[in-house]
Design an enzyme around this catalytic site. Structure first.
Site: not given
Ligand code: GLA
Ligand code: ZN
Length: 688
Positions: A157, A314
């Site tokens: 991220e 995810e």
């Protein structure tokens, strides 16, 4: 429509798995063994390893320990489970920060962070780059030819920014490359305002709460620099990996529509796009608004690489622990939301994380295996169900969609709108407005691409550009050509206001869109939250809508320059002035919605356009509220996903019985029943 190659030739199935952090469990060998048994039970075929493993891999500077990782990778491999290997740069070891404090991030208030948390490094610092290159090369040398490794997961991220002196210097170099001279920079930044003219490059500082933050183009350039510097760091990460094995694909996990990075800039360096999806399901009695928004984000991720299938890297099988309320997913929602990702083009369903951590920050975040470790737990069974479903969807892999409609959602435009100081500081709602325009298409089961303004428009019938405030060079001309050649363009209020430097267009808004739209905008009125106006359709208007619709927030006062009026304002001093116009231009049409409309208008207006332009919905039927239909096709077969986001049963009536149920291979009747939070995956021969 072509079928895309699988993410990796090694695994020609839907990926099912998640982030796996065995380094937290090295003192529990029985748990690591049990993990393998449970993974097989849940039909997992891939695990992501190493995301935050740096200190376990390099406990002391230059001393590496790969034994544990060798064992885990091999053990997974012997049991038929592939590995997505991460580079560990998302969280650095404490010893590194202790020895090289210059790698610690500095925030915009110029305070240097202490070691801790994650994503807390400077992406410019040469020593951090060196350490990353070393560990990445070690990993690549050891694993990139291992048969179990199917791809690289770069860092985690990517996010945040650093304002340290090294970054300030890099920013100045970036600016010099962009502008060449201070004179040009000052002109573009309009810095004579408040006497802010820069007379030496060294005087330029990144935006700060206690310093400069109101030169809009400086703010914009800083955000562009942060993206470029993060991208540069990303390229630095993949260099050693690609040198050692160029065939191993790379990805990095994006976050929704994260504002801090212009994700479009990553499209040339990613082999596959992946993203992390954590909706706040059940935060409302009606999940459909959120479902439509999530569908839109999936479409954004599919659009980055022009339709190439992406990865749901995810998702949580149950709760998160960082949302205001950790709400359980109601029965059915885990499977439905996983299928939703697939319906929009994901070739994977993956989780954060495989096993719940025992301590620290995410010990209460949902995971496939909970602290109880039981396979008869509801969440584990939900995951098994997803695994069983994915196994039966293999023929869908690599298929995609070619929508006839595109909506422009542009990062730089959003940055500029949010920073503009006026006309509505209490909320310009760019993202909300984008999803409001997306919603009618979702409800009708019409596929949509979500693009930026640099994309090719020519393949679409309909191009919608809500609040195209910034129009970068060449975009106005490309829209003009699109319409001239027969395309339909929809623009709204607050469009064509500034150029790429956030300098207002002179000579009348909407600047470079003025000719195409056949109007000029004179003033814009902002409304308080408690105020509204309405627009009334003219008799016999060519779009054939009748009646009156409420408008809120922003009302643009426009003058005609060739366009025709379809609807006008009903009240206030601008009653009677144009509120919706159409300009017949070349072989196409350009509509201008002058005020912020609501769902009723959007539904009606886009229905009419879909009808007039012969835009093909995924299926010929009227879908109940909260039900959508999405398409993937490989050119021979169409796969239609009917999804019901309601907590009650719904029926969909098809015009013909041409579908078979992909799970049962049985012909489906005209009437399809959908359970609460239920879905159907249906197959038909592609219609030409
Ligand atoms: C992000 C991160 C994960 C984890 C999850 C929790 O997506 O990438 O490491 O923290 O959030 O939801
Ligand atoms: Zn820095």
């Amino acid at each position: 429509m072509k079928k895309y190659a699988p993410i990796s030739e090694k695994l020609n199935h839907f990926y099912h798995g998640g982030d796996y952090n065995p380094e937290q469990w090295l003192k529990y060998p029985e748990i690591l063994e049990e993990d393998i048994r449970l993974m097989k039970l849940a039909k997992c075929n891939v695990m992501t390893l190493g995301v935050f493993s740096w200190v376990t891999l390099e406990p002391e500077e230059g001393k590496f320990n790969f034994d544990w990782l060798d064992k885990v990778i091999n053990n997974l491999w012997e049991n038929g489970i592939y590995t997505i290997l991460a580079t560990p740069s998302g969280a650095k070891p404490a010893w590194m920060a202790g020895k090289y404090p210059e790698i610690l991030r500095v925030s915009s208030n110029r305070v240097k962070n202490l070691q801790g948390q994650r994503h807390n490094h400077c992406y410019t610092a040469p020593i951090y780059r060196e350490k990353v290159a070393i560990i990445n090369r070690e990993l690549a040398q050891r694993y990139s030819k291992h048969p179990a490794i199917i791809m690289w997961h770069i860092s985690n991220e990517l996010s945040g920014e650093c304002h340290c002196n090294l970054c300030q210097e890099a920013f100045r170099v970036w600016l010099k490359n962009k502008y060449g001279t201070l004179d040009v920079l000052n002109e573009k930044w309009w810095s004579r305002f408040w006497s802010h003219t820069y007379t030496d490059w060294s005087l330029i500082e990144s935006p700060s709460p206690q310093g400069e933050n109101q030169i809009h183009c400086l703010n914009l350039d800083w955000k562009r620099f942060v993206t470029d510097q993060t991208l540069d760091f990303f390229k630095h990460e993949i260099k050693p990996l690609k040198e050692i094995n160029a065939n191993l694909p790379v990805t990095t996990n994006f976050m929704r529509t994260y504002d801090g990075l212009n994700y479009w800039k990553f499209k040339d360096v990613l082999d596959v796009v992946s993203w992390d999806c954590y909706p706040t399901w059940h935060d409302n009695t009606d999940d459909s608004k959120l479902a439509a928004w999530i569908s839109m984000v999936h479409d954004i991720n599919r659009s980055f690489l022009d339709g190439k299938p992406f990865m749901l890297m995810e998702s949580t099988p149950s709760i998160t622990n960082w949302q205001p309320v950790s709400k359980l997913k109601k029965p059915g929602m885990h499977l439905l939301s996983s299928i939703q990702a697939v319906a929009h083009g994901s070739d994977t369903v993956q989780y954060f994380q495989w096993r719940k951590s025992r301590g620290s920050s995410e010990k209460f975040h949902g995971a496939v295996v909970s602290h109880c470790g039981r396979e008869d737990a509801r969440v584990f069974k939900d995951v098994m169900e997803v695994g069983a479903n994915l196994e039966r969807l293999d023929e869908i892999l690599g298929s995609s969609v070619q929508p006839e409609v595109a909506i422009i959602f542009d990062w730089e435009n959003r940055w500029a709108i949010e920073d503009s100081q006026g006309p509505r500081n209490c909320g310009m709602k760019y993202e909300e407005m984008i999803s409001a325009q997306y919603r009618p298409f979702w409800e009708k089961g019409v596929s949509v691409d979500m693009i930026e303004m640099e994309c090719d428009f020519s393949k679409y019938k309909l191009l919608v550009a809500p609040m195209l405030y910034m129009v970068r060079p060449g975009v106005g001309e490309r829209i003009e050509t699109f319409v001239k050649n027969g395309g339909t363009f929809v623009a709204t209020y607050w469009s064509g206001i500034v150029d790429e430097s956030d300098l207002c267009f002179l000579g009348g808004f909407p600047g470079p869109l003025r000719k195409t739209l056949g109007i000029w905008s004179e003033e814009i009125d902002s409304l308080y939250d408690y105020e509204s106006n309405s627009i009334t359709f003219n008799e016999d208007n060519e779009i054939d809508i009748k009646g009156e619709y409420k408008v809120i927030d922003l009302c643009d006062l426009v003058n005609l320059e060739g366009a025709k009026v379809l609807a006008s304002y009903k009240s206030d001093f601008y009653a009677g002035r144009p509120a919706l116009t159409v300009n017949n231009f070349g072989q196409g049409k350009a509509y201008y919605i002058a005020a912020r409309t609501e769902a009723d208008f959007n539904e009606k207006f886009y229905s009419k356009l879909i009808e007039k332009l012969n835009i093909t919905p995924v299926i010929e039927t009227s879908l109940p509220q909260g039900v959508t239909a999405q398409l993937r096709t490989d050119g021979e077969n169409d796969f239609v996903f009917l999804m019901n986001f309601n907590n009650h049963e719904e029926k969909v009536i098809l015009e013909q019985s041409i579908f078979e149920d992909i799970f049962t291979n049985k012909k489906l009747k005209e009437e399809i029943k959908l359970d609460p939070l239920g879905f159907k995956v249906m197959k038909r021969k592609t219609q030409i």
